[in-house]
Design a protein around this motif. Structure first.
Motif, mmCIF file in Angstrom:
data_model
loop_
_atom_site.group_PDB
_atom_site.id
_atom_site.type_symbol
_atom_site.label_atom_id
_atom_site.label_comp_id
_atom_site.label_asym_id
_atom_site.label_seq_id
_atom_site.Cartn_x
_atom_site.Cartn_y
_atom_site.Cartn_z
ATOM 1 N N GLN A 71 0.811 -1.228 0.000
ATOM 2 C CA GLN A 71 0.000 0.000 0.000
ATOM 3 C C GLN A 71 0.841 1.273 0.000
ATOM 4 O O GLN A 71 0.351 2.328 -0.392
ATOM 5 N N ASN A 72 2.100 1.184 0.450
ATOM 6 C CA ASN A 72 2.939 2.383 0.482
ATOM 7 C C ASN A 72 3.777 2.477 -0.776
ATOM 8 O O ASN A 72 4.055 1.478 -1.442
ATOM 9 N N ASP A 108 -7.657 -6.579 5.193
ATOM 10 C CA ASP A 108 -9.071 -6.218 5.339
ATOM 11 C C ASP A 108 -9.449 -5.140 4.322
ATOM 12 O O ASP A 108 -8.612 -4.668 3.554
ATOM 13 N N ASN A 109 -10.721 -4.779 4.321
ATOM 14 C CA ASN A 109 -11.219 -3.847 3.305
ATOM 15 C C ASN A 109 -10.502 -2.501 3.352
ATOM 16 O O ASN A 109 -10.266 -1.886 2.312
ATOM 17 N N GLN A 110 -10.151 -2.024 4.556
ATOM 18 C CA GLN A 110 -9.492 -0.729 4.691
ATOM 19 C C GLN A 110 -8.107 -0.765 4.055
ATOM 20 O O GLN A 110 -7.707 0.127 3.301
ATOM 21 N N LEU A 111 -7.367 -1.833 4.364
ATOM 22 C CA LEU A 111 -6.039 -1.979 3.766
ATOM 23 C C LEU A 111 -6.157 -2.081 2.240
ATOM 24 O O LEU A 111 -5.373 -1.482 1.490
ATOM 25 N N LYS A 115 -4.428 -0.049 -0.801
ATOM 26 C CA LYS A 115 -3.663 -0.712 -1.874
ATOM 27 C C LYS A 115 -4.217 -0.316 -3.247
ATOM 28 O O LYS A 115 -3.467 -0.089 -4.193
ATOM 29 N N THR A 116 -5.531 -0.254 -3.343
ATOM 30 C CA THR A 116 -6.162 0.117 -4.614
ATOM 31 C C THR A 116 -5.718 1.515 -5.042
ATOM 32 O O THR A 116 -5.373 1.741 -6.208
ATOM 33 N N ASP A 117 -5.705 2.443 -4.105
ATOM 34 C CA ASP A 117 -5.282 3.812 -4.418
ATOM 35 C C ASP A 117 -3.853 3.831 -4.961
ATOM 36 O O ASP A 117 -3.561 4.489 -5.958
#
Ligand code: PGA
Length: 254
Positions: A71-72, A108-111, A115-117
């Motif tokens: 995600q980063n 989870d959905n938040q992570l 990641k999608t962004d």
């Protein structure tokens, strides 16, 4: 019209040489046998990506993807691989939110929203997986689970960003179990997903979104699944490791 896609998910299989030789075989078969507008995508382990992209040059009906991204953007995350690194190999897609990532790596959905962004920012297309477990289906919570996964994982995206996303409905109870969802069960959820997209964005966005089915898909059951009005292709695990089986699934759209 929305794109038809058959994506192979190799998971943690095939060493470097095995991956290259299977991909060459598949690319040649795609070239010789695919007559429609569908696209084949191979999602390999990271180590294969760059070489597969080189092998895919000159073939327009086959593309390459990864199976995960951090995600980063960069930093001290030993052992991880960034979206920018994936993009630099020439890969076009990344699977996000596969149930094995959700289950074994606590995603989870938040992570997955984060990641999608990051994946979109780096010019990659997510193949975003959603689906209920057996317990959730038996408790008749499958519609709620799917709705929450969409809302928390994807519906923060702008219309333009959402247009880059490929969805994959993968009932967890059907993955690697030999127990496929019936065509009716899959169609019911795919139609529900499209309806959620229409509610969140608009009907045009919903109509343009490619929604794949995954979970024990094979050359025998693919024709009936892919004939459903809201099923636009497949995310194929086990059968993507055999060139003949994978091609026969891709060719359902010929
Ligand atoms: P399967 O896997 O085709 O082996 O069931 C599908 C997936 O995990 O994407």
């Amino acid at each position: 019209m929305r794109k038809k896609i058959v994506a192979g998910n190799w998971k943690m299989n095939l060493d470097y040489n095995e991956g290259l030789s299977l991909f060459s075989e598949i690319a040649n078969m795609v070239k010789d046998e695919v007559t429609g507008q569908q696209q084949a995508v191979i999602c390999s382990p990271f180590i294969h990506l760059h070489s597969l992209v080189q092998l895919a040059k000159g073939y327009d009906k086959i593309a390459v993807g990864a199976q995960n991204a951090h995600q980063n953007e960069s930093g001290a995350y030993t052992g991880e691989v960034s979206a920018k690194m994936i993009r630099s190999t020439g890969a076009a897609y990344v699977i996000l939110g596969h149930s094995e990532r959700r289950q074994y790596f606590g995603e989870d959905n938040q992570l997955l929203a984060a990641k999608t962004d990051t994946v979109l920012k780096n010019g990659l297309k997510p193949i975003f997986c959603i689906g209920e477990t057996l317990d959730e289906r038996e408790a008749e919570q499958h519609f709620d689970v799917i709705k929450t996964q969409l809302q928390e994982g994807l519906f923060h995206l702008s219309t333009e960003e959402f247009g880059q996303v490929v969805l994959a409905y993968e009932p967890v109870w059907a993955i690697g179990t030999g127990k496929t969802a019936t065509a009716e069960q899959a169609q019911e959820i795919h139609a529900f997903i499209r309806e959620q997209i229409a509610n969140q964005y608009n009907q045009q966005v919903a109509d343009d979104t490619t929604i794949l089915y995954g979970g024990s898909a094979n050359p025998k059951n693919a024709p009936e699944l892919f004939a459903q009005p809201d099923i636009d292709g497949g995310l194929i695990g086990g059968a993507s490791l055999k060139s003949r089986d994978f091609l026969d699934i891709v060719k359902v759209f010929n």
